[in-house]
Design an enzyme around this catalytic site. Sequence first.
Site, PDB file in Angstrom:
ATOM      1  N   ALA A 121       0.822  -1.210   0.000  1.00 32.49           N
ATOM      2  CA  ALA A 121       0.000   0.000   0.000  1.00 32.49           C
ATOM      3  C   ALA A 121       0.853   1.255   0.000  1.00 32.49           C
ATOM      4  CB  ALA A 121      -0.946  -0.002   1.198  1.00 32.49           C
ATOM      5  N   SER A 125       5.823  -1.565   4.405  1.00 35.74           N
ATOM      6  CA  SER A 125       5.838  -2.739   5.292  1.00 35.74           C
ATOM      7  C   SER A 125       7.182  -3.454   5.180  1.00 35.74           C
ATOM      8  CB  SER A 125       4.692  -3.682   4.929  1.00 35.74           C
ATOM      9  OG  SER A 125       4.732  -3.993   3.563  1.00 35.74           O
ATOM     10  N   ASP A 170      12.717   4.980   3.434  1.00 31.70           N
ATOM     11  CA  ASP A 170      11.827   4.162   4.259  1.00 31.70           C
ATOM     12  C   ASP A 170      12.531   3.678   5.518  1.00 31.70           C
ATOM     13  OD1 ASP A 170      10.356   4.575   2.045  1.00 31.70           O
ATOM     14  OD2 ASP A 170      10.275   2.498   1.396  1.00 31.70           O
TER      15      ASP A 170
HETATM   16  C1  GLA Z   1       9.633   3.265  -2.201  1.00 34.96           C
HETATM   17  C2  GLA Z   1      11.123   3.157  -1.946  1.00 34.96           C
HETATM   18  C3  GLA Z   1      11.683   4.467  -1.415  1.00 34.96           C
HETATM   19  C4  GLA Z   1      11.262   5.653  -2.280  1.00 34.96           C
HETATM   20  C5  GLA Z   1       9.772   5.610  -2.574  1.00 34.96           C
HETATM   21  C6  GLA Z   1       9.371   6.662  -3.572  1.00 34.96           C
HETATM   22  O1  GLA Z   1       8.953   3.434  -1.003  1.00 34.96           O
HETATM   23  O2  GLA Z   1      11.408   2.129  -1.026  1.00 34.96           O
HETATM   24  O3  GLA Z   1      13.083   4.392  -1.304  1.00 34.96           O
HETATM   25  O4  GLA Z   1      12.023   5.696  -3.448  1.00 34.96           O
HETATM   26  O5  GLA Z   1       9.366   4.344  -3.079  1.00 34.96           O
HETATM   27  O6  GLA Z   1       9.595   7.919  -3.041  1.00 34.96           O
END
Ligand code: GLA
Length: 384
Positions: A121, A125, A170
């Site tokens: 989503a 996760s 992330d």
């Molecule tokens: C995913 C990737 C991140 C980032 C986003 C887009 O979540 O894991 O590193 O690139 O897409 O911003």
Amino acid sequence: MPSSSERVLTTFAAKFTTTPRLYFAPGRINLIGEHVDYNDGFVMPAAINKGIWYAVAPNTTNTASFYSTDLHESLSIEVTNVHKMDGWKNYVLGIMDQVQKAGYVIGGFDCVFGGNLPVGAGMSSSAAVECGLLVALNDLFQYGLDRVTIAKMAQKAEHTYPGVQCGIMDMFANMMGKMDHVILLNCMNLDFKYLPLPLTEYSIILINTKVHHSLAGSAYNERRNECAEGFKILKLLVPEVTSWQDLSRADVEKNKAQLPENIYKRSLYVTGEIERTLKASKHLENHELKQFGKLMFETHEGLSKLYEVSCPELDFLVEQAKKFPAIIGSRLMGGGFGGCTINLIKISEWGAITQTILKEYKAAFNIDAEVYDMALSDGTYEAV
Ligand code: GLA
């Protein structure tokens, strides 16, 4: 219904005889700065109150035993025999591989994990699964790793096992999140600052299209390659630049003729998004949330038309959002191709408005979208 943490602990007690420690690894949102973490840009993520609970205990064997309460699947593997498999297993195995590559010893352990973070989503996760396990192992076997090192190792794990060439956003948000704050992170050197985001007038609401995205699919890595190519060409044309941060939209426009059409569009997006994120951080510091929200709409436009990572369902939700003055910003969040939109909505109105949007969405796509009200949480922590 038992909470996720209760379920994880009860399952652990039923499956193992050891005594676990309990950790919470949050998902993340990102207010602005999308698809620029791997382009040395600025991002503005925050850890959230949805995530993965981990119960982990050392055992006296040579085996790591995992059980996922969400998927009802298990994995037992000798710690000396870590290798790639598939699906969720690669997230935990990738972490074990990184720990061993860094020269640390992993003893046998028992582990049950699960939570309330929808998979696929755009709420990361995968970083929660990776960082949560690494924090637990770091405590259990006393490696002494600091939080930023854990974030970097988890990113490496994602590159090597699931094979997604993700940026650092992330994992950084997962490890460094702070309650009621967003993080303004410079992905070029990992300098960061916390910006308070008190949710007194507006709520952060996610609407999940329920269209499943798979970052492990090739599109994410393809965008990353296109950007690398764009930078290579632009660096030849504007030699004094050292990163995307030194390039402007004007540089891209000036050199349009030298760039293949798709590379031109990606480059225009990346330079625009870096500028927008910096502007947005100023608006946040000045409590100008409406101006901030306008930039979120612009980001969506860029992600949809220039970066081409949207889909009809996400575009539909953002178009709906534009109809309500109480929604001051809306855009797709995360990798794209499905997942959630992130919306800033007046607290007093979000309940009624989202009900209307869900109805319209159901009529258009015959899908029951879901709505989540976000609170900003601390990074992965041990629950006492
Ligand atoms: C995913 C990737 C991140 C980032 C986003 C887009 O979540 O894991 O590193 O690139 O897409 O911003």
